[in-house]
Scaffold this motif. Sequence first.
Motif, PDB file in Angstrom:
ATOM      1  N   VAL A  25       0.860  -1.190   0.000  1.00 40.64           N
ATOM      2  CA  VAL A  25       0.000   0.000   0.000  1.00 40.64           C
ATOM      3  C   VAL A  25       0.893   1.236   0.000  1.00 40.64           C
ATOM      4  O   VAL A  25       1.791   1.364   0.843  1.00 40.64           O
ATOM      5  CB  VAL A  25      -0.926   0.048   1.232  1.00 40.64           C
ATOM      6  N   VAL A  26       0.645   2.132  -0.943  1.00 37.58           N
ATOM      7  CA  VAL A  26       1.340   3.415  -1.002  1.00 37.58           C
ATOM      8  C   VAL A  26       0.285   4.508  -1.073  1.00 37.58           C
ATOM      9  O   VAL A  26      -0.513   4.545  -2.020  1.00 37.58           O
ATOM     10  CB  VAL A  26       2.278   3.508  -2.222  1.00 37.58           C
ATOM     11  N   VAL A  27       0.239   5.359  -0.060  1.00 40.17           N
ATOM     12  CA  VAL A  27      -0.677   6.499  -0.078  1.00 40.17           C
ATOM     13  C   VAL A  27       0.104   7.740  -0.530  1.00 40.17           C
ATOM     14  O   VAL A  27       1.324   7.740  -0.572  1.00 40.17           O
ATOM     15  CB  VAL A  27      -1.329   6.712   1.301  1.00 40.17           C
ATOM     16  N   ASP A  28      -0.630   8.790  -0.877  1.00 36.11           N
ATOM     17  CA  ASP A  28      -0.010  10.022  -1.373  1.00 36.11           C
ATOM     18  C   ASP A  28       0.868   9.726  -2.578  1.00 36.11           C
ATOM     19  O   ASP A  28       2.030  10.125  -2.660  1.00 36.11           O
ATOM     20  CB  ASP A  28       0.795  10.695  -0.252  1.00 36.11           C
ATOM     21  N   ALA A  29       0.273   9.021  -3.558  1.00 35.56           N
ATOM     22  CA  ALA A  29       1.051   8.499  -4.693  1.00 35.56           C
ATOM     23  C   ALA A  29       1.013   9.394  -5.928  1.00 35.56           C
ATOM     24  O   ALA A  29       1.510   8.989  -6.983  1.00 35.56           O
ATOM     25  CB  ALA A  29       0.543   7.108  -5.052  1.00 35.56           C
ATOM     26  N   ALA A  30       0.469  10.599  -5.809  1.00 36.44           N
ATOM     27  CA  ALA A  30       0.249  11.434  -6.996  1.00 36.44           C
ATOM     28  C   ALA A  30       1.530  11.716  -7.772  1.00 36.44           C
ATOM     29  O   ALA A  30       1.507  11.806  -9.000  1.00 36.44           O
ATOM     30  CB  ALA A  30      -0.424  12.744  -6.587  1.00 36.44           C
ATOM     31  N   ASP A  31       2.648  11.871  -7.092  1.00 46.49           N
ATOM     32  CA  ASP A  31       3.889  12.259  -7.764  1.00 46.49           C
ATOM     33  C   ASP A  31       4.786  11.077  -8.129  1.00 46.49           C
ATOM     34  O   ASP A  31       5.946  11.272  -8.516  1.00 46.49           O
ATOM     35  CB  ASP A  31       4.673  13.228  -6.871  1.00 46.49           C
ATOM     36  N   GLU A  48      -0.312  -7.955  -5.508  1.00 44.01           N
ATOM     37  CA  GLU A  48      -0.647  -6.602  -5.958  1.00 44.01           C
ATOM     38  C   GLU A  48      -0.201  -5.571  -4.945  1.00 44.01           C
ATOM     39  O   GLU A  48      -0.154  -5.840  -3.732  1.00 44.01           O
ATOM     40  CB  GLU A  48      -2.154  -6.426  -6.194  1.00 44.01           C
ATOM     41  N   THR A  49       0.122  -4.387  -5.446  1.00 46.00           N
ATOM     42  CA  THR A  49       0.379  -3.200  -4.633  1.00 46.00           C
ATOM     43  C   THR A  49      -0.560  -2.112  -5.124  1.00 46.00           C
ATOM     44  O   THR A  49      -0.704  -1.902  -6.328  1.00 46.00           O
ATOM     45  CB  THR A  49       1.844  -2.743  -4.758  1.00 46.00           C
ATOM     46  N   VAL A  50      -1.229  -1.428  -4.185  1.00 42.77           N
ATOM     47  CA  VAL A  50      -2.165  -0.367  -4.551  1.00 42.77           C
ATOM     48  C   VAL A  50      -1.518   0.991  -4.287  1.00 42.77           C
ATOM     49  O   VAL A  50      -0.865   1.199  -3.257  1.00 42.77           O
ATOM     50  CB  VAL A  50      -3.499  -0.501  -3.784  1.00 42.77           C
ATOM     51  N   PHE A  51      -1.699   1.903  -5.239  1.00 45.10           N
ATOM     52  CA  PHE A  51      -1.215   3.275  -5.123  1.00 45.10           C
ATOM     53  C   PHE A  51      -2.436   4.189  -5.043  1.00 45.10           C
ATOM     54  O   PHE A  51      -3.315   4.147  -5.912  1.00 45.10           O
ATOM     55  CB  PHE A  51      -0.333   3.631  -6.318  1.00 45.10           C
ATOM     56  N   ILE A  52      -2.484   5.006  -3.993  1.00 43.44           N
ATOM     57  CA  ILE A  52      -3.679   5.790  -3.685  1.00 43.44           C
ATOM     58  C   ILE A  52      -3.367   7.277  -3.773  1.00 43.44           C
ATOM     59  O   ILE A  52      -2.359   7.736  -3.235  1.00 43.44           O
ATOM     60  CB  ILE A  52      -4.207   5.447  -2.275  1.00 43.44           C
ATOM     61  N   GLU A  53      -4.244   8.008  -4.451  1.00 47.64           N
ATOM     62  CA  GLU A  53      -4.174   9.474  -4.503  1.00 47.64           C
ATOM     63  C   GLU A  53      -5.491  10.033  -3.984  1.00 47.64           C
ATOM     64  O   GLU A  53      -6.556   9.544  -4.361  1.00 47.64           O
ATOM     65  CB  GLU A  53      -3.970   9.962  -5.941  1.00 47.64           C
ATOM     66  N   GLN A  54      -5.417  11.056  -3.142  1.00 48.23           N
ATOM     67  CA  GLN A  54      -6.642  11.717  -2.699  1.00 48.23           C
ATOM     68  C   GLN A  54      -7.010  12.795  -3.715  1.00 48.23           C
ATOM     69  O   GLN A  54      -6.215  13.683  -4.027  1.00 48.23           O
ATOM     70  CB  GLN A  54      -6.481  12.333  -1.311  1.00 48.23           C
ATOM     71  N   LEU A  55      -8.246  12.718  -4.247  1.00 52.90           N
ATOM     72  CA  LEU A  55      -8.718  13.675  -5.236  1.00 52.90           C
ATOM     73  C   LEU A  55      -9.587  14.748  -4.590  1.00 52.90           C
ATOM     74  O   LEU A  55      -9.494  15.926  -4.932  1.00 52.90           O
ATOM     75  CB  LEU A  55      -9.521  12.948  -6.321  1.00 52.90           C
ATOM     76  N   GLU A  56     -10.469  14.334  -3.678  1.00 52.58           N
ATOM     77  CA  GLU A  56     -11.338  15.231  -2.912  1.00 52.58           C
ATOM     78  C   GLU A  56     -11.446  14.661  -1.507  1.00 52.58           C
ATOM     79  O   GLU A  56     -10.826  13.638  -1.192  1.00 52.58           O
ATOM     80  CB  GLU A  56     -12.717  15.341  -3.577  1.00 52.58           C
ATOM     81  N   LYS A  61      -8.215   8.017  -5.870  1.00 51.64           N
ATOM     82  CA  LYS A  61      -7.865   7.209  -7.033  1.00 51.64           C
ATOM     83  C   LYS A  61      -7.059   6.010  -6.549  1.00 51.64           C
ATOM     84  O   LYS A  61      -6.093   6.157  -5.795  1.00 51.64           O
ATOM     85  CB  LYS A  61      -7.050   8.021  -8.037  1.00 51.64           C
ATOM     86  N   PHE A  62      -7.464   4.816  -6.974  1.00 48.50           N
ATOM     87  CA  PHE A  62      -6.772   3.579  -6.639  1.00 48.50           C
ATOM     88  C   PHE A  62      -6.238   2.975  -7.944  1.00 48.50           C
ATOM     89  O   PHE A  62      -6.994   2.736  -8.880  1.00 48.50           O
ATOM     90  CB  PHE A  62      -7.728   2.556  -6.008  1.00 48.50           C
ATOM     91  N   ARG A  63      -4.904   2.690  -7.986  1.00 51.15           N
ATOM     92  CA  ARG A  63      -4.294   2.007  -9.129  1.00 51.15           C
ATOM     93  C   ARG A  63      -3.527   0.793  -8.596  1.00 51.15           C
ATOM     94  O   ARG A  63      -2.889   0.862  -7.531  1.00 51.15           O
ATOM     95  CB  ARG A  63      -3.338   2.936  -9.886  1.00 51.15           C
ATOM     96  N   VAL A  96     -15.549   7.136  -2.376  1.00 46.97           N
ATOM     97  CA  VAL A  96     -15.549   6.657  -3.758  1.00 46.97           C
ATOM     98  C   VAL A  96     -14.103   6.444  -4.179  1.00 46.97           C
ATOM     99  O   VAL A  96     -13.251   7.320  -3.986  1.00 46.97           O
ATOM    100  CB  VAL A  96     -16.234   7.658  -4.707  1.00 46.97           C
ATOM    101  N   ALA A  97     -13.829   5.273  -4.725  1.00 51.15           N
ATOM    102  CA  ALA A  97     -12.508   4.965  -5.279  1.00 51.15           C
ATOM    103  C   ALA A  97     -12.608   4.959  -6.795  1.00 51.15           C
ATOM    104  O   ALA A  97     -13.361   4.165  -7.372  1.00 51.15           O
ATOM    105  CB  ALA A  97     -12.013   3.615  -4.769  1.00 51.15           C
ATOM    106  N   GLU A  98     -11.874   5.862  -7.436  1.00 52.01           N
ATOM    107  CA  GLU A  98     -11.810   5.890  -8.896  1.00 52.01           C
ATOM    108  C   GLU A  98     -10.782   4.855  -9.348  1.00 52.01           C
ATOM    109  O   GLU A  98      -9.612   4.942  -9.003  1.00 52.01           O
ATOM    110  CB  GLU A  98     -11.422   7.279  -9.395  1.00 52.01           C
TER     111      GLU A  98
END
Length: 287
Positions: A25-31, A48-56, A61-63, A96-98
């Motif tokens: 798990v990686v949070v704050d993954a935008a950059d 699997e490893t999930v990369f999370i970005e907070q949008l609102e 966003k989950f990738r 909501v997870a995009e």
Amino acid sequence: MPTSIEVSQVDAFTETPFCGNPAGVVVDAADISTDIRQKIARELNCSETVFIEQLETRRFKFRYYTPETEVDLCGHATIAGLHTLQAQFGISGEIVAETNVGGLTMRLEADGTAWMRQADPAFRALDEDMQRAVVNALQVREEDLDAALPFQLAYTGLWDILVPLRHLATLQELAPQFDRLATICRQLGAASVHVYTMETVDQEATVHARDFSPAVGVNEDPHTGTASGALGALLVHTGVVEPGSYVFEQGWSVGRPGRILVQVTRDMEVFVGGKAVTVFRTQLRTS
């Protein structure tokens, strides 16, 4: 690009470390670039490893990345990611997870149970020749199949080939030919061959399963949320079980037992849930 990135490893579908299914798990993954995401996933070597970005405020966003490639959706990594958001940031309730299959509603309960809304289910038949190819690659006999249960493809975010066996002992003894399974999955556009039986270890469980995903670099996945959702939807769709809540067992074959919660409503909304536990949290150097 940061030179050090915080990563966690979380065991999903269990409250006991070293059980369930480990996910990065990686949070704050935008950059974090696609190249570095793939290298992190390979380094952690979880399925699997999930990369999370907070949008609102309540939208993220989950990738998802296997050690070899990006995949559109992953159940256990989603549960691990939701657990991390709650543990580190106190997030609860609905978010909501995009994802690559669209925006999915997630729910975090106060007791730590995380619920993941799956994509709308879809189903495809499997012709006799392809069924025979799957059986041969699994190295089982035709008489090992449970003819009362569906043997076909189902989708709740990823396509999975769902194979019913009569007995738990047969399932536990499987020794598949992974190269052949990978070829079949690629031909059919499926993420995995998910083999299941209605014989279970725990009497409260409905299904015991094993999941083989060599086409995406994971020979056996200890716990598979998306395939469990697809299987739950298929069992309801074909009338094997009524809409409701069920427990699916997985992971015994790899020494990581755990239980996946599956809910299917009368409107065929599919949810997969469970608890999780963080095993470690550390900094990973990228340069």
